[in-house]
Design a protein around this motif. Structure first.
Motif, PDB file in Angstrom:
ATOM      1  N   ALA A   1       0.837  -1.205   0.000  1.00 36.78           N
ATOM      2  CA  ALA A   1       0.000   0.000   0.000  1.00 36.78           C
ATOM      3  C   ALA A   1       0.870   1.253   0.000  1.00 36.78           C
ATOM      4  CB  ALA A   1      -0.919  -0.006   1.214  1.00 36.78           C
ATOM      5  N   ARG A   2       1.970   1.194   0.721  1.00 34.36           N
ATOM      6  CA  ARG A   2       2.882   2.341   0.761  1.00 34.36           C
ATOM      7  C   ARG A   2       3.548   2.552  -0.595  1.00 34.36           C
ATOM      8  NH1 ARG A   2       8.553   3.171   3.492  1.00 34.36           N
ATOM      9  NH2 ARG A   2       8.536   5.436   3.665  1.00 34.36           N
TER      10      ARG A   2
ATOM     11  N   THR B   1       1.447   4.315  -3.206  1.00 37.59           N
ATOM     12  CA  THR B   1       1.350   5.778  -3.124  1.00 37.59           C
ATOM     13  C   THR B   1       2.337   6.440  -4.085  1.00 37.59           C
ATOM     14  OG1 THR B   1       2.959   5.941  -1.311  1.00 37.59           O
ATOM     15  CG2 THR B   1       0.628   5.770  -0.703  1.00 37.59           C
ATOM     16  N   GLN B   2       3.460   5.801  -4.316  1.00 36.40           N
ATOM     17  CA  GLN B   2       4.454   6.346  -5.250  1.00 36.40           C
ATOM     18  C   GLN B   2       3.874   6.409  -6.661  1.00 36.40           C
ATOM     19  OE1 GLN B   2       7.662   7.405  -4.328  1.00 36.40           O
ATOM     20  NE2 GLN B   2       7.692   8.264  -6.370  1.00 36.40           N
TER      21      GLN B   2
ATOM     22  N   LEU C   1       0.555   6.354  -7.491  1.00 35.42           N
ATOM     23  CA  LEU C   1      -0.650   7.172  -7.557  1.00 35.42           C
ATOM     24  C   LEU C   1      -0.392   8.665  -7.362  1.00 35.42           C
ATOM     25  CD1 LEU C   1      -3.118   4.939  -5.499  1.00 35.42           C
ATOM     26  CD2 LEU C   1      -3.062   5.242  -7.974  1.00 35.42           C
ATOM     27  N   PHE C   2       0.450   8.994  -6.403  1.00 35.75           N
ATOM     28  CA  PHE C   2       0.601  10.397  -6.010  1.00 35.75           C
ATOM     29  C   PHE C   2       2.008  10.963  -6.240  1.00 35.75           C
ATOM     30  CE2 PHE C   2      -2.228   8.288  -2.801  1.00 35.75           C
ATOM     31  CZ  PHE C   2      -3.423   8.677  -3.367  1.00 35.75           C
TER      32      PHE C   2
ATOM     33  N   GLY D   1       4.340   7.448   0.739  1.00 33.09           N
ATOM     34  CA  GLY D   1       3.570   7.688   1.963  1.00 33.09           C
ATOM     35  C   GLY D   1       4.314   7.222   3.195  1.00 33.09           C
TER      36      GLY D   1
ATOM     37  N   LEU E   1      -0.510   6.343   7.074  1.00 33.03           N
ATOM     38  CA  LEU E   1      -0.695   5.993   5.667  1.00 33.03           C
ATOM     39  C   LEU E   1      -2.162   6.158   5.266  1.00 33.03           C
ATOM     40  CD1 LEU E   1       0.715   4.957   3.104  1.00 33.03           C
ATOM     41  CD2 LEU E   1       0.215   2.632   3.862  1.00 33.03           C
TER      42      LEU E   1
ATOM     43  N   PHE F   1      -2.813   9.766   4.846  1.00 35.40           N
ATOM     44  CA  PHE F   1      -2.158  10.211   3.611  1.00 35.40           C
ATOM     45  C   PHE F   1      -3.057   9.923   2.401  1.00 35.40           C
ATOM     46  CE2 PHE F   1       0.759   9.435   0.034  1.00 35.40           C
ATOM     47  CZ  PHE F   1       1.541  10.582   0.074  1.00 35.40           C
ATOM     48  N   TYR F   2      -3.546   8.684   2.320  1.00 42.40           N
ATOM     49  CA  TYR F   2      -4.454   8.299   1.227  1.00 42.40           C
ATOM     50  C   TYR F   2      -5.723   9.144   1.269  1.00 42.40           C
ATOM     51  CZ  TYR F   2      -2.401   4.147  -0.964  1.00 42.40           C
ATOM     52  OH  TYR F   2      -1.626   3.294  -1.699  1.00 42.40           O
TER      53      TYR F   2
ATOM     54  N   HIS G   1      -5.198  12.700  -0.061  1.00 42.73           N
ATOM     55  CA  HIS G   1      -5.007  12.764  -1.512  1.00 42.73           C
ATOM     56  C   HIS G   1      -6.291  12.431  -2.281  1.00 42.73           C
ATOM     57  CE1 HIS G   1      -0.722  13.038  -0.653  1.00 42.73           C
ATOM     58  NE2 HIS G   1      -0.572  13.424  -1.912  1.00 42.73           N
TER      59      HIS G   1
END
Length: 181
Positions: free
Chosen positions: A127-128, A131-132, A134-135, A139, A146, A149-150, A153
């Motif tokens: 999941a972390r 984030t790279q 997607l965003f 994260g 986390l 963070f999601y 965003h």
């Protein structure tokens, strides 16, 4: 070092990294931590309350023979790393409040331990890493941070989509069919 002072420091810190708290490092006995956590997992899975006094009774006798202070310190470390929570006739106790119960041998019969649900480390890592993609930003490593963070965003995406939709409703801009999907 005095276990009660160390327990106080562990329960009253607001940054675990500040203490350099690691459950499997040289700071604590990793085998002991694993043993206590496994006992809590097995006993706390039922409907019975698992009291701190029961845990101390179990690990202060044979074959363990650990001092009470060390057992409490292990419980404190597990709580500080969000693996367990303390309860006294109600919702989860904040860690600084739990210190009063843990340091008083009579009050240990009033405080219970509950295992917190843990997300698998591999799943958390995936999941972390997502984030790279997607965003374009990595994260945080902790589960709660986390999630925040999601959430932040995704809310930004939603708000942007709403403003784009209002603009396409007024004029004939491209992308209206994609937004309505």
């Amino acid at each position: 070092q005095d276990p009660e002072r160390e327990l106080h420091a562990v329960l009253h810190t607001n940054d675990i990294g500040q203490l350099g708290l690691s459950l499997d490092g040289e700071e604590g006995n990793p085998q002991a931590v694993k043993e206590v956590e496994q006992f809590v997992s097995l006993r706390a899975s039922g409907n019975d309350r698992l009291l701190v006094s029961d845990i101390i009774e179990r690990f202060s006798k044979r074959p363990f023979g650990w001092p009470d202070g060390e057992i409490l310190l292990i419980l404190g470390r597990l709580a500080a790393t969000s693996r367990i929570s303390f309860h006294a006739a109600g919702p989860s106790l904040p860690l600084p409040d739990a210190f009063d119960y843990l340091s008083n041998s009579r009050k240990r019969r009033e405080i219970s331990v509950q295992k917190k649900r843990q997300t698998d480390d591999n799943l958390l890592k995936q999941a972390r890493n997502l984030t790279q993609e997607l965003f374009n930003a990595l994260g945080p490593a902790a589960e709660k941070e986390l999630f925040e963070f999601y959430l932040g965003h995704v809310r930004t995406w939603r708000d942007n989509l709403k403003t784009y939709k209002s603009k396409t409703d007024v004029s004939h801009l491209p992308g209206k069919s994609a937004i309505e999907q």
